[in-house]
Scaffold this motif. Structure first.
Motif, short mmCIF file in Angstrom:
data_model
loop_
_atom_site.label_atom_id
_atom_site.label_comp_id
_atom_site.label_asym_id
_atom_site.label_seq_id
_atom_site.Cartn_x
_atom_site.Cartn_y
_atom_site.Cartn_z
N ASP A 394 10.48 -0.54 3.06
CA ASP A 394 10.59 0.20 4.32
C ASP A 394 9.25 0.15 5.05
O ASP A 394 8.30 -0.48 4.58
CB ASP A 394 11.04 1.64 4.06
CG ASP A 394 10.09 2.35 3.10
OD1 ASP A 394 8.95 1.86 2.90
OD2 ASP A 394 10.47 3.39 2.54
N GLU A 395 9.19 0.83 6.18
CA GLU A 395 7.99 0.75 7.02
C GLU A 395 6.74 1.23 6.27
O GLU A 395 5.68 0.59 6.37
CB GLU A 395 8.22 1.60 8.28
CG GLU A 395 7.27 1.28 9.39
CD GLU A 395 7.63 2.02 10.68
OE1 GLU A 395 8.71 1.76 11.24
OE2 GLU A 395 6.81 2.84 11.12
N ALA A 396 6.88 2.31 5.54
CA ALA A 396 5.71 2.85 4.82
C ALA A 396 5.22 1.83 3.80
O ALA A 396 4.01 1.62 3.62
CB ALA A 396 6.09 4.16 4.13
N ASP A 397 6.16 1.17 3.12
CA ASP A 397 5.81 0.16 2.12
C ASP A 397 5.10 -1.03 2.80
O ASP A 397 4.12 -1.57 2.29
CB ASP A 397 7.10 -0.30 1.42
CG ASP A 397 6.82 -1.07 0.15
OD1 ASP A 397 5.78 -0.79 -0.50
OD2 ASP A 397 7.62 -1.97 -0.19
N ALA A 398 5.61 -1.40 3.99
CA ALA A 398 5.01 -2.52 4.73
C ALA A 398 3.57 -2.21 5.10
O ALA A 398 2.67 -3.05 4.93
CB ALA A 398 5.83 -2.82 5.99
N ILE A 399 3.34 -0.99 5.57
CA ILE A 399 1.98 -0.61 5.97
C ILE A 399 1.06 -0.59 4.75
O ILE A 399 -0.06 -1.09 4.78
CB ILE A 399 1.99 0.78 6.66
CG1 ILE A 399 2.77 0.69 7.97
CG2 ILE A 399 0.57 1.29 6.91
CD1 ILE A 399 3.10 2.04 8.59
N ARG A 400 1.58 -0.03 3.65
CA ARG A 400 0.77 0.05 2.42
C ARG A 400 0.37 -1.35 1.97
O ARG A 400 -0.80 -1.63 1.69
CB ARG A 400 1.59 0.76 1.33
CG ARG A 400 0.87 1.00 0.02
CD ARG A 400 1.81 1.54 -1.05
NE ARG A 400 2.94 0.66 -1.36
CZ ARG A 400 2.87 -0.43 -2.11
NH1 ARG A 400 1.72 -0.78 -2.65
NH2 ARG A 400 3.94 -1.17 -2.35
N LEU A 401 1.34 -2.28 1.95
CA LEU A 401 1.04 -3.65 1.52
C LEU A 401 0.10 -4.34 2.49
O LEU A 401 -0.85 -5.03 2.09
CB LEU A 401 2.34 -4.45 1.39
CG LEU A 401 3.20 -4.12 0.18
CD1 LEU A 401 4.60 -4.74 0.34
CD2 LEU A 401 2.55 -4.64 -1.10
N ALA A 402 0.36 -4.15 3.79
CA ALA A 402 -0.48 -4.83 4.80
C ALA A 402 -1.94 -4.43 4.64
O ALA A 402 -2.84 -5.26 4.77
CB ALA A 402 0.02 -4.48 6.21
N ASN A 403 -2.17 -3.14 4.33
CA ASN A 403 -3.55 -2.64 4.24
C ASN A 403 -4.13 -2.75 2.82
O ASN A 403 -5.20 -2.23 2.56
CB ASN A 403 -3.60 -1.17 4.67
CG ASN A 403 -3.29 -1.00 6.15
OD1 ASN A 403 -3.48 -1.93 6.93
ND2 ASN A 403 -2.82 0.18 6.54
N SER A 404 -3.41 -3.44 1.92
CA SER A 404 -3.79 -3.36 0.51
C SER A 404 -4.87 -4.35 0.07
O SER A 404 -5.31 -4.29 -1.06
CB SER A 404 -2.55 -3.55 -0.37
OG SER A 404 -2.09 -4.90 -0.21
N THR A 405 -5.29 -5.27 0.94
CA THR A 405 -6.35 -6.18 0.50
C THR A 405 -7.70 -5.66 0.98
O THR A 405 -7.78 -4.73 1.79
CB THR A 405 -6.17 -7.62 1.05
OG1 THR A 405 -6.47 -7.62 2.45
CG2 THR A 405 -4.77 -8.15 0.83
N ALA A 406 -8.75 -6.31 0.51
CA ALA A 406 -10.10 -5.90 0.91
C ALA A 406 -10.39 -6.31 2.35
O ALA A 406 -11.32 -5.82 2.96
CB ALA A 406 -11.12 -6.53 -0.03
N TYR A 407 -9.59 -7.24 2.89
CA TYR A 407 -9.84 -7.76 4.23
C TYR A 407 -9.14 -6.94 5.31
O TYR A 407 -8.23 -6.16 5.03
CB TYR A 407 -9.32 -9.20 4.32
CG TYR A 407 -10.11 -10.19 3.51
CD1 TYR A 407 -11.32 -10.70 3.98
CD2 TYR A 407 -9.65 -10.63 2.26
CE1 TYR A 407 -12.04 -11.62 3.24
CE2 TYR A 407 -10.37 -11.55 1.52
CZ TYR A 407 -11.57 -12.04 2.01
OH TYR A 407 -12.28 -12.96 1.28
N GLY A 408 -9.52 -7.17 6.55
CA GLY A 408 -8.84 -6.54 7.68
C GLY A 408 -9.17 -7.28 8.97
O GLY A 408 -9.94 -6.80 9.79
#
Ligand code: ADP
Length: 479
Positions: A394-408
């Motif tokens: 779901d959306e919350a999972d997508a945001i969590r995964l998107a922000n889960s690396t050291a990069y941005g």
């Protein structure tokens, strides 16, 4: 091609000690040219030339004059478009069509900064009665510019275009693996009338010329694009002299595809975002986060496209070129081999055509999925044509995964839900968000740079003019 040479004080010249290093053609592995191996003495001569330029007419040039110079650069780039594209393609191995597109962007950088140079305004500040307060933007002075090998001409244009527009005297250290187009562009800058010392180019090894440049006490600002490791070294050198930096350090950018997305529109862009420049793009869309309900459909369509990708040398001009070097090839192949050994399913892999030169640094585009959360394939920057597909619920999972690396650095978002189109960009920890589009390496007007391990400071667009200048506040008492 003329013999590659350093540009110091308006003169093309060999390294002080005459040393050279070979640069290879990535498509064949053959030696393409001998680059001057600039070292500390050459860097020092370049910085001194830059200091003299700032003391002379360049230091007193008007913004309008600098704009006109950059405009002439843009015209010369158009004149030499085909030749520049060929130099870039041979040197980096990228398909000629990609190199031609790069040169369109290169021209556009100079055109943009030509127009922007005299529009950088300060402001007036309301203050106490009897005082007049204002700000003015001034060049840093001598600026160091260290760029990588993936888009040498574009990197030159984005950092030098903005640097010269603001009246800095620039010293550029291009990458040892590919820099011939930067020397050709430097020659055009001289033809356009950039005065001696306002632009200097010192080729050589990172640990020699690069290290000498960033440690030089005459340098007032450092713009760097490259790996986080080298970025760290450079920041330590900058700290010793207390000078500021702009750091663009790569990424592991997610493309997030929701079930309501227009998949027909998304598909070609999802593929292009990872295979452009053979995946050697800081802002490559390297992680594909897919809503679980469309995982099967999307993966099937993607696999078909990946399997059909063609590889070739720059002049075969197919979809995907070689990687830049044997080292890079071994690195990317290492990621692939580890992922396979760890049991991550290969969803598709392009075939290497039989007519590729044996010595070329080719790696077939490979699609992996599902990549488990936390696996290095899905977290680390591969810098090759390798796409990791990761399902989300779901959306919350997508945001969590998107922000889960050291990069941005960058994120792509594909959805028809208007509220989500505005809600998600706020929650994504990165420097650029593309909604229903994606611009790996594109958009010269758009401020670009990262957060977290991807670095700080902004290049491109008007923002780069602020990055490459400093703000002075003046207070006049008049009663
Ligand atoms: P990449 O992984 O893309 O090759 P690097 O960070 O190794 O990126 O290199 C980017 C640029 O930094 C190149 O121009 C390289 O020569 C330069 N460089 C490498 N090491 C140093 C160093 N110690 N000091 C300054 N510049 C360096």
């Amino acid at each position: 091609m003329t013999t590659p040479a350093l540009l110091i004080n308006g003169t093309f010249q060999p390294a002080a000690d005459g040393a050279t290093i070979p640069t290879l053609a990535p498509g064949t592995g053959a030696t393409l040219a001998a680059l001057p191996r600039g070292r500390a003495a050459d860097v020092d001569a370049a910085v001194r030339a830059a200091e003299r330029a700032l003391e002379g007419p360049w230091g007193r040039s008007s913004a309008a004059e600098r704009g006109r110079l950059l405009g002439r650069m843009a015209d010369l780039i158009s004149r030499d478009h085909d030749q520049l594209a060929r130099i870039e393609a041979e040197d980096t191995g990228k398909p000629l069509a990609q190199a031609k597109a790069d040169m369109v962007a290169v021209r556009r950088y100079f055109e943009y900064y030509a127009g922007a140079a005299d529009k950088v305004h300060g402001s007036t500040i309301p203050y106490l009665d009897g005082y007049f307060a204002y700000t003015v933007r001034e060049p840093h002075g001598v600026t160091a510019h260290i760029i990588p090998w993936n888009y040498p001409a574009q990197m030159f244009a984005r950092t030098i275009g903005a640097g010269l527009a603001m009246g800095n005297a620039c010293v550029l250290k291009p990458a040892e693996d590919a820099c011939l187009s930067t020397l050709a562009l430097a020659a055009l800058a001289m033809e356009a009338g950039v005065p001696p010392g306002a632009l200097n180019v010192v080729t050589g090894l990172g640990e020699e010329a690069g290290a000498a440049l960033v440690a030089h006490p005459g340098v007032h600002h450092i713009s760097f694009t490259g790996s986080p490791e080298v970025g760290g070294l450079i920041q330590r050198a900058a700290a010793a002299n207390n000078v500021g930096c702009t750091m663009e350090l790569g990424g592991k950018s997610p493309q997030i595809v929701f079930a309501d997305a227009d998949l027909d529109a998304a598909l070609p862009i999802l593929v292009a975002a990872i295979i452009q420049n053979a995946g050697q793009t800081c802002s490559a869309g390297a992680r594909l986060l897919v809503e679980r309900s469309i995982y099967g459909t999307l993966v099937e369509a993607l696999a078909e496209r990946f399997a059909a990708l063609t590889l070739g040398t720059w002049d075969q001009d197919r979809a995907v070129g070689p990687l830049i070097s044997a080292v890079q090839k071994a690195r990317v192949q290492g990621f692939i081999d580890h992922a396979v050994a760890d049991g991550i399913p290969v969803l598709a892999r392009a075939t290497l055509p039989a007519d590729l030169p044996a010595g070329g640094f080719f790696v077939p585009p490979t699609l992996f999925g599902p990549v488990p959360a936390g696996h290095r394939l899905g977290c680390e920057e591969v810098f090759g044509p390798v796409l990791s597909v990761i399902p989300f619920t779901d959306e919350a999972d997508a945001i969590r995964l998107a922000n889960s690396t050291a990069y941005g650095l960058v994120a792509g978002l594909w959805t028809r839900d208007g509220a989500r189109q505005h809600r998600l960009p706020k929650r994504l920890k990165c420097g650029q968000v593309f909604v229903n589009c994606y611009g790996a390496g594109g958009g010269i007007e758009l401020p670009f740079g990262g957060v977290k391990r991807s670095g700080y400071g902004r290049e491109k667009g008007f923002e780069a003019l602020h990055t490459l200048s400093s703000l002075k506040t003046v207070l006049v008492r008049h009663d």
